[in-house]
Design an enzyme around this catalytic site. Sequence first.
Site, PDB file in Angstrom:
ATOM      1  N   TYR A 112       8.076 -10.978  -1.803  1.00  0.00           N
ATOM      2  CA  TYR A 112       9.271  -9.803  -1.684  1.00  0.00           C
ATOM      3  C   TYR A 112      10.185  -9.836  -1.108  1.00  0.00           C
ATOM      4  O   TYR A 112      10.455 -10.967  -0.404  1.00  0.00           O
ATOM      5  CB  TYR A 112       8.746  -8.412  -0.861  1.00  0.00           C
ATOM      6  CG  TYR A 112       7.537  -7.660  -1.232  1.00  0.00           C
ATOM      7  CD1 TYR A 112       6.777  -6.917  -2.360  1.00  0.00           C
ATOM      8  CD2 TYR A 112       6.293  -8.086  -0.773  1.00  0.00           C
ATOM      9  CE1 TYR A 112       6.192  -6.681  -2.696  1.00  0.00           C
ATOM     10  CE2 TYR A 112       5.036  -7.264  -1.033  1.00  0.00           C
ATOM     11  CZ  TYR A 112       4.567  -6.063  -2.143  1.00  0.00           C
ATOM     12  OH  TYR A 112       3.561  -5.465  -2.455  1.00  0.00           O
ATOM     13  N   TYR A 151      -0.853 -12.059  -0.926  1.00  0.00           N
ATOM     14  CA  TYR A 151      -0.052 -12.464  -0.165  1.00  0.00           C
ATOM     15  C   TYR A 151      -0.739 -12.310   1.258  1.00  0.00           C
ATOM     16  O   TYR A 151      -1.851 -11.182   1.663  1.00  0.00           O
ATOM     17  CB  TYR A 151       1.288 -11.952  -0.216  1.00  0.00           C
ATOM     18  CG  TYR A 151       1.590 -10.182  -0.236  1.00  0.00           C
ATOM     19  CD1 TYR A 151       1.204  -9.772   1.390  1.00  0.00           C
ATOM     20  CD2 TYR A 151       1.273  -9.407  -0.830  1.00  0.00           C
ATOM     21  CE1 TYR A 151       1.275  -8.333   1.272  1.00  0.00           C
ATOM     22  CE2 TYR A 151       1.805  -8.016  -1.355  1.00  0.00           C
ATOM     23  CZ  TYR A 151       1.470  -7.543   0.258  1.00  0.00           C
ATOM     24  OH  TYR A 151       2.128  -5.886   0.147  1.00  0.00           O
ATOM     25  N   ARG A 161      -3.834  -9.544   0.994  1.00  0.00           N
ATOM     26  CA  ARG A 161      -4.143  -8.266  -0.489  1.00  0.00           C
ATOM     27  C   ARG A 161      -3.830  -8.481  -1.900  1.00  0.00           C
ATOM     28  O   ARG A 161      -3.082  -9.466  -2.048  1.00  0.00           O
ATOM     29  CB  ARG A 161      -2.425  -7.372  -0.095  1.00  0.00           C
ATOM     30  CG  ARG A 161      -2.215  -6.741   0.985  1.00  0.00           C
ATOM     31  CD  ARG A 161      -2.147  -5.643   1.477  1.00  0.00           C
ATOM     32  NE  ARG A 161      -3.718  -4.735   0.263  1.00  0.00           N
ATOM     33  CZ  ARG A 161      -3.069  -3.817  -0.255  1.00  0.00           C
ATOM     34  NH1 ARG A 161      -1.681  -3.505  -0.408  1.00  0.00           N
ATOM     35  NH2 ARG A 161      -3.603  -3.767  -0.713  1.00  0.00           N
ATOM     36  N   HIS A 164      -1.095  -6.584  -6.792  1.00  0.00           N
ATOM     37  CA  HIS A 164      -0.994  -5.156  -6.642  1.00  0.00           C
ATOM     38  C   HIS A 164       0.809  -5.271  -7.072  1.00  0.00           C
ATOM     39  O   HIS A 164       1.705  -5.555  -6.806  1.00  0.00           O
ATOM     40  CB  HIS A 164      -1.275  -4.871  -5.172  1.00  0.00           C
ATOM     41  CG  HIS A 164      -0.607  -4.577  -4.358  1.00  0.00           C
ATOM     42  ND1 HIS A 164      -0.925  -5.874  -3.335  1.00  0.00           N
ATOM     43  CD2 HIS A 164       0.427  -4.241  -3.791  1.00  0.00           C
ATOM     44  CE1 HIS A 164      -0.176  -5.170  -2.134  1.00  0.00           C
ATOM     45  NE2 HIS A 164       1.153  -4.743  -2.876  1.00  0.00           N
ATOM     46  N   HIS A 166       3.345  -1.575  -6.972  1.00  0.00           N
ATOM     47  CA  HIS A 166       3.583  -0.508  -6.419  1.00  0.00           C
ATOM     48  C   HIS A 166       3.704   0.515  -7.489  1.00  0.00           C
ATOM     49  O   HIS A 166       4.597   0.312  -8.152  1.00  0.00           O
ATOM     50  CB  HIS A 166       4.417  -0.464  -5.703  1.00  0.00           C
ATOM     51  CG  HIS A 166       3.445  -0.822  -4.146  1.00  0.00           C
ATOM     52  ND1 HIS A 166       3.011  -0.338  -3.191  1.00  0.00           N
ATOM     53  CD2 HIS A 166       4.025  -2.593  -3.941  1.00  0.00           C
ATOM     54  CE1 HIS A 166       2.625  -1.014  -1.749  1.00  0.00           C
ATOM     55  NE2 HIS A 166       3.737  -2.709  -2.698  1.00  0.00           N
TER      56      HIS A 166
END
Lengths: 240, 185
Positions: A112, A151, A161, A164, A166
């Site tokens: 991110y 990640y 995770r 995905h 959000h």
Amino acid sequence: MDTAVQEAEGDFTPRDWAQHPPYLSPLYKSTVLRSPSKPLIPMKQGLSVRTGPVFGHDSLDPLDHDLTKNGRVNGEPIGERMIVTGRVLDESGRPVPHTLLEIWQANACGRYVHRWDQHDAPLDPNFFGAGRCLTDAEGRYRFTTIKPGAYPWGNHHNAWRPAHIHFSLFGPSFLTRLVTQMYFPGDPLLPLDPIYNGVPEGARELLVSRFSIDVTEPVWALGYEFDIVLRGRHATPMEG
Amino acid sequence: MSQTLKQTPSQTVGPYFAYAWTPELYGRRPLAANRLVTRDMAGEHIRIEGVVYDGQGAPIRDCVVEIWQAGADGRHAPGAAGFGRCGTDDAGHYFFDTVKPGACDPGHAPHIAVTVFARGMLSHAFTRLHFSDETAANEADPVLASVPADRRDTLIATRAETPGGVVYRFDIRIQGDGETVFFDC
């Protein structure tokens, strides 16, 4: 939005707790100290929550819907281009038109932009990872982006995770607000993920997008469909 | 209503929402911010501030508080003018600069609708903020009356006159001693 019209349409249906995760979900460790422990208190729906913010095109910048373009510095972002599209509906299947969606995600490597993210994977100088758009009159939205990577995280040993995106939605009132995550079909990390599995069994699958060859654009980008259902309204006003 | 579809389940905002939700630090335009008031706006200009705490009393730094409110006249402006969003800082602190709302629901005291999101919250939580100087209106308010008397003060922001202006203190305790009342509505 005309609040008088909203008044005539009846209450919003309740949050369906057979669909939503309970606050306490111990396998997702952060819920242990961040879950309200006392029962929620029922509250009638007054104007202060039956109304809600309405965002228009002035809230958007021209490239907000295209994450392959809105973070460019000196070239194209790295990764698998994808289109994600779908409809925002209420529980009776009516489209939710002209409502705002926000998305944010990791880059193709699972990193991110957020300055707290220290995962040892490269940032992409040409990918920011956030976007917005409004649904059209039929409740349809469409983003172009890069498929996010999985990640690692610190919840438990060897925790990863699943990939995905959000999603944040407003809908017609303060009560229809929804924040969720979209996943990808066939991801082997899904059965291992305490956040995904925090959702009651039988409802989880609604968070998994569908690959669509019809949405896929030849020689350009893979297509995924993800419909989102917000709280609806009772047909008649409830009084008393 | 004939229910044919099921609500899409909620998921946590996770830890990394700030660059999307409060992206000023990243050089981006926010959708909404925590300064709702403009200089010439009618009504009493106030600051609402507080800290969001977890079940051990530790501040939560990856939390977002959203508010939705009427103007001083008790009416909700068209658009998103009554909407605010603030991420907590490293000390769990948030604030909004706004106007004190008028009463918007007959029989209800003036109040602000509040939603809390955080890493570790798989579903968001609703609460509402009342004002400590509205004693009579609060006593008549049906929502406050529905709350056990010993928990009512968790919904009442405490007014203080400071050199910088009027400040209402509204701490949010997600869990444990003094747990904020959250609603299902």
